[in-house]
Design an enzyme around this catalytic site. Structure first.
Site, mmCIF file in Angstrom:
data_model
loop_
_atom_site.group_PDB
_atom_site.id
_atom_site.type_symbol
_atom_site.label_atom_id
_atom_site.label_comp_id
_atom_site.label_asym_id
_atom_site.label_seq_id
_atom_site.Cartn_x
_atom_site.Cartn_y
_atom_site.Cartn_z
ATOM 1 N N SER A 183 0.840 -1.202 0.000
ATOM 2 C CA SER A 183 0.000 0.000 0.000
ATOM 3 C C SER A 183 0.877 1.256 0.000
ATOM 4 O O SER A 183 1.753 1.400 -0.863
ATOM 5 C CB SER A 183 -0.929 -0.036 1.217
ATOM 6 O OG SER A 183 -1.900 0.957 1.121
ATOM 7 N N ASP B 265 -9.221 -5.020 -5.751
ATOM 8 C CA ASP B 265 -8.693 -4.257 -4.612
ATOM 9 C C ASP B 265 -9.546 -3.012 -4.397
ATOM 10 O O ASP B 265 -9.595 -2.128 -5.260
ATOM 11 C CB ASP B 265 -7.228 -3.865 -4.894
ATOM 12 C CG ASP B 265 -6.543 -3.224 -3.683
ATOM 13 O OD1 ASP B 265 -7.264 -2.685 -2.802
ATOM 14 O OD2 ASP B 265 -5.289 -3.254 -3.641
ATOM 15 N N HIS C 65 -7.497 -5.773 -0.211
ATOM 16 C CA HIS C 65 -6.341 -4.868 -0.252
ATOM 17 C C HIS C 65 -5.157 -5.445 0.504
ATOM 18 O O HIS C 65 -4.056 -4.940 0.398
ATOM 19 C CB HIS C 65 -6.751 -3.513 0.364
ATOM 20 C CG HIS C 65 -5.666 -2.487 0.279
ATOM 21 N ND1 HIS C 65 -5.115 -2.067 -0.924
ATOM 22 C CD2 HIS C 65 -5.039 -1.773 1.242
ATOM 23 C CE1 HIS C 65 -4.198 -1.151 -0.690
ATOM 24 N NE2 HIS C 65 -4.124 -0.953 0.627
#
Lengths: 772, 279
Positions: free
Chosen positions: B96, B219, B247
């Site tokens: 991320s 996602d 995610h």
């Protein structure tokens, strides 16, 4: 009656999901929120899709990791799409076997709203706490409270700190009061505290404490009651360290006292002038001694910077304000001198020194010191006069040596010529030859006379001093000069009986007198009056009109010659005693006459003075030292013998230095003096304020009104006004026909202080008699 | 005594392998997210995990609200940590927002990483007016930040003890708060704002090291257009789309992630890194 299924009855949504998030089962409440049938939901949609986008984000980034890592989620707020309750509390537990999870969704709109409000209040309260903490730290203020009735003392951290104590256990009330340094303060503080508890008063105590670590601090403590259900349950207070303020105030007071003391005791005036970028300068500060110079207190003087320009001696502005303003505009330092007339009419010299600094915002400021330097200026002037005298003496000495040497040689040559001419004449020469020889002899005699004059100037003439009466010399000289003076000259003599004897060379004295008479004659080509006068005088520092620096104090006999002729121009006056200086046409004068007279007077231990008014006439005064021991010496008037009695004298005199001197003299004698620099000005002053008791005026002044004219003008308004005239050269003839009254007193310069006061008293006395 | 970066970040090292992999957690988590991945990798590599400032057990003194007001501050922390632990040349795996923190660190200090693996990266989370699709509108991010506040400052702080129940005792409540990964509401919100307002799109073309992107099939945080943008913007970039959804595949599908990482490191990045080193 069957068993109730809790899942079907509860108002919470119950959902189970598979590992991929797809809903496996949901209860009636959840389906009802969505408004969909079981078949539309189960196996068809994911729970996270029922959250708002923000909720999904939170679920993905926080809740899902938590569920995966910890196996459960406990009561987390999350937002759902509009078909469900807006806000729910979500709890979940994961199924460790299959990777799925069970969720409980509890509607919590109200609860979360309350929670939001509570959160807000907590935030506000934290904000206030933060403010208070900052105030305590930055301002050295602490808070305290005493709960009632147990009298338990509570302190904030700052109060502990201010007492030099570690934060923690508060002392009891009595111990706390014990920190006050002075037992009297302890009692006072206790009494005021009691007033809060007993009467609900709000009180304040300011005192010094000794901290636990031994420092002495100034503190201020406030106290007020807190009421609850009709009684005082607590006393709330503040506790502040005000030592820095008190120390700053003490330092400031000390600085102010020191500065103001300096400003008051300084022999001068401190002045600050400020000026904005555009706008007039103004006085920001002036020390109180300004009263001495300007007669105004600081607050009055500060109103207008132009007030600094109290007129100078000639009635012109002193120029202080313009000088300061110019310095402010150019940023230059100040160093200058000014003449002002102080409220008493006395002329003063002021020295102004200062510097100019920027004061921010386009303002500039001049800080100045103004000192009275009158005494220094007068000393300088006297030094200058003495230096001039010395220069003059030195010049005369060298010229005298040159002239004397030359005259001796020339005299010897003349003697040879004369002797041979006389031998020639004794021979048998023809008549025409004798006439030629006589002419040559006459010329030689004149040459011999000239050399005698040169020798006299050079003070090498053999003087034969003898005790004699100056009056007799005058009479003799007048007799034998009568022939040489034209008939259209009226000659008067005013010879004092009882004149002190002098010891002088008679011939040289007669020669000097003759010189003056010839000069007087030449000054009056169209006729006029010539006055010869003698008098006994005493030369000392009592003269108000001038100084006699070159001769010692003592008794002198004065011989004066006055004419009503052309007068001597002021620019010529300083040169008249310089050898070979002459204003006469070539061939008429040698330029040696007056220098010879001056040389002779010096040689005789006397001095000479000349007073002249162009267009009016000239007076020469010769002062011979009186023979020691001869005659009675008039005692000088005691300084304080005469009191003016506050009577007001209007003084008209154009010469500023003399005017100043007269003002001082008269004021010292107790008169009030109003000054005027001309006859016209005096007339204006009198017209406005005719309250004066006497007019003291110079005879010759610039402007329309001369002394006599002024007297006439004033007498038209006040016929009995006594008048005293002063003049340097005022011979009898000069005032004839001017309409002066017989009683009017005329003072002839130089004027002695005693004579001046006596004349004024006499004039005032006659007025009183006339008034009867 | 001042702590060393390795202590400040609670760095943990496992495995004895020749190549070193540094695993960087994403926003909202701490290094425990790697608990199902790190052990498997440790069999083959040396694995380093750590907590970012404000996360997990990181030194509270490390967080500086001014320095950490942008991703630059976090990138500087990575560089300091690498220097302290002598990790230059290691592989950096960022999940991320850490993918972008790694990218910035690589630009600031070229050569610090041999290669970079990005899991679910997004160079910009917001949709922008130039047609870029980051996946979120501003108001949605604001709503998320509000939820974060509610659950940290409001609910978690006030009601966590109630929610976990008095029977569990205070230590459970404490544990609850800790497992929110970010135990300071202020830092949590700040990091959230920094993350979701960040825009590193313009930096990516400057990257010179080999990059491999691992994308999830679906996602919700980094949608396909956002991932595609990253893939296209970086010069030496390969990509693999996992079966996994969501995610956080390293949490939900750790085995697949381990396999994908091995493939990437051994087959793609290893070769390229060797080439880059040789060239």
């Amino acid at each position: 009656m069957g068993v109730l299924d809790p899942a079907s009855l509860t108002t919470c949504g119950l959902v189970s999901v598979a590992s991929d998030g797809v809903i496996q089962e949901a209860n009636a409440a959840f389906l009802a929120w969505l408004g969909r049938s079981r078949s539309e939901v189960v196996g068809q949609m994911r729970l996270q899709d029922r959250f708002t986008p923000g909720g999904r984000l939170y679920f993905q980034t926080h809740l899902l990791p938590m569920l995966r890592l910890n196996g459960e989620i406990a009561a987390s707020a999350i937002n759902m799409l509009p078909d469900a309750p807006e806000s729910v509390l979500l709890s979940a537990r994961s199924d460790p076997e299959g990777g799925g999870a069970a969720f409980v969704l509890m509607p919590a709109v109200e609860r979360l709203r309350r929670e939001a409000r509570l959160t807000e209040r907590v935030a506000q309260s934290r904000q206030k706490e933060s403010w208070l903490a900052q105030i305590e730290t930055l301002a050295d203020i602490g808070a305290w409270a005493v709960t009632l009735p147990d009298m338990k003392l509570h302190w904030s951290d700052a109060v502990f700190r201010l007492h030099g104590l570690p934060v923690g256990n508060e002392p009891d009330l009595e111990t706390a009061l014990g920190y006050y340094a002075d037992p009297a303060d302890r009692e006072r503080a206790a009494a005021r505290f009691a007033a809060v508890v007993d009467q609900g008063a709000t009180v304040e105590v300011e005192a010094r404490i000794v901290t636990a670590d031994g420092r002495l601090r100034n503190v201020r403590s406030h106290a007020r009651p807190v009421w609850h259900q009709g009684r005082i349950i607590r006393v709330d207070g503040l506790f502040q360290d005000i030592t820095p303020q008190r120390e700053a105030e003490a330092a400031r007071d000390q600085a102010v006292t020191r500065l103001s003391g300096m400003a008051e005791n300084l022999p001068g005036v401190l002045l600050t002038v400020e000026k904005p970028a555009r706008g007039p300068a103004r006085i920001a500060y002036v020390s109180s001694r300004c009263r001495e110079f300007w007669g105004l207190p600081p607050e009055e003087l500060s109103r207008d910077i132009a007030l600094l320009d109290r007129p100078g001696p000639e009635g012109t502005p002193a120029g202080l304000s313009a000088t300061i303003t110019a310095a402010l505009e150019r940023g230059l330092p100040l160093a200058d001198r000014f003449r002002i007339t102080d409220p008493a009419g006395t002329e003063r010299w002021l020295s102004l020194c200062g510097s100019v600094t920027g004061a921010g915002g386009g303002w500039v400021r001049a800080d100045c010191i103004i000192l009275d330097i009158t005494a220094e200026v007068e000393a300088e002037a006297q030094l200058e006069r003495q230096s001039a005298l010395i220069r003059h003496v030195q010049k005369s000495e060298s010229l005298g040596q040159l002239t004397g040497g030359m005259a001796h040689d020339f005299n010897n040559i003349l003697a040879v010529i004369l002797g041979n001419l006389e031998l020639l004449r004794a021979g048998d020469g023809a008549d025409d030859e004798v006439a030629l020889i006589d002419a040559a002899l006459a010329a030689t005699e004149r040459g011999a006379g000239l050399t005698r004059s040169l020798l006299a100037f050079a003070r090498k003439a053999p003087l034969a001093p003898a005790i004699c009466d100056l009056n007799q010399i005058v009479r003799d000289t007048r007799d034998w000069t009568g022939r040489t003076l034209p008939a259209h000259l009226a000659i008067e003599t005013s010879l004092l009986e009882g004149l002190w004897p002098v010891e002088v060379d008679v011939d040289s004295t007669a020669s000097a007198l003759l010189n003056l008479l010839v000069n007087a004659r030449d000054a009056m080509p169209d006729g006029g009056s010539l006055t010869i006068e003698t008098a006994n005088v005493r030369i000392d520092d009592d003269y108000v009109t001038e100084r006699f620096d070159e001769v010692p104090s003592g008794r002198y006999v004065m011989l004066s010659v006055s004419d009503t002729g052309l007068g001597i121009a002021p620019e010529v006056l300083p040169h008249i005693f310089v050898p070979f200086y002459t204003t006469k046409p070539v061939g008429r004068g040698s330029g040696l006459g007056l220098s010879m007279v001056e040389g002779f007077m010096k040689q005789s231990g006397g001095t000479i003075r000349v007073y002249s008014e162009p267009g009016k006439g000239t007076t020469f005064k010769l002062y011979f030292p009186a023979r020691p021991g001869s005659g009675a010496v008039p005692a000088p008037l005691p300084r304080e013998a005469v009191r003016g009695g506050g009577r007001r004298v209007l003084l008209a005199e154009d010469e500023s230095a003399l005017r100043t001197l007269l003002v001082r003299t008269l004021e010292a004698a107790g008169y009030q003096v109003i000054t005027a620099a001309s006859g016209d000005m005096a007339a204006d002053i009198f017209a406005e304020d005719p309250g004066c008791d006497l007019l003291l005026t110079d005879i010759v002044m610039p402007g329309k009104l001369q002394g006599p004219g002024l007297a006439r003008a004033l007498r038209r308004l006040r016929p009995e006004l006594p008048v005293v005239f002063m003049s340097g050269y005022a011979a009898e003839a000069a005032v004839h026909g001017n309409g002066l009254e017989p009683d009017d007193i005329r003072l002839t310069k130089p004027v002695r202080r005693g004579d001046l006061i006596a004349a004024l008293e006499r004039a005032l006395a006659s007025r009183r008699q006339g008034g009867r | 005594m001042k702590l060393q970066p390795r202590e400040q970040h609670c760095a943990r090292v496992s495995g004895q392998g020749g190549r070193t992999i540094v695993l960087a957690h994403g926003f909202g988590c701490d290094q425990t997210v790697w608990k199902d991945v790190a052990p498997d990798l440790a069999a083959e590599y040396t694995v380093v995990t750590f907590d970012f400032a404000g996360a997990g057990g990181a030194d509270p003194g490390l967080y500086d609200r001014r320095r950490h007001a942008s991703l630059d501050g976090y990138a500087d922390d990575v560089i300091a940590l690498f220097e302290d632990m002598d990790l230059q040349g290691a592989e950096f795996v960022g999940h991320s927002v850490s993918a972008m923190i790694g990218a910035i660190a690589a630009l600031k200090r070229p050569g610090i990483f041999s290669s970079l693996v990005m899991i679910g990266p997004s160079a910009c989370y917001l949709n922008t007016s130039d047609g870029y699709h980051g996946g979120f509108e501003m108001r949605e991010v604001e709503e998320f930040l509000d939820l974060l506040d509610r659950n940290f400052a409001g609910f978690a702080a006030t009601f966590a003890p109630i929610a976990t129940g008095p029977a569990n005792g205070p230590e459970v409540a404490e544990e609850f708060a800790r497992t929110l990964c970010l135990n300071d509401a202020e830092i949590a919100s700040a990091f959230a704002r920094v993350t979701f307002m960040s825009d590193t799109r313009k930096l990516l073309p400057a990257l010179r090291l080999p990059v491999h992107v691992l994308a999830c099939s679906e996602d919700p945080i980094a949608p396909v257009p956002a991932i595609e943008f990253v893939h296209e913007a970086i010069p030496h970039c390969s990509m693999e789309t996992l079966e996994a959804t969501g995610h956080c595949p390293h949490i939900t599908h750790p085995a697949e992630v381990v396999a994908a990482l091995r493939r990437a490191l051994d087959e793609r990045l290893g070769g390229q890194a060797a080439n880059a080193a040789g060239g």
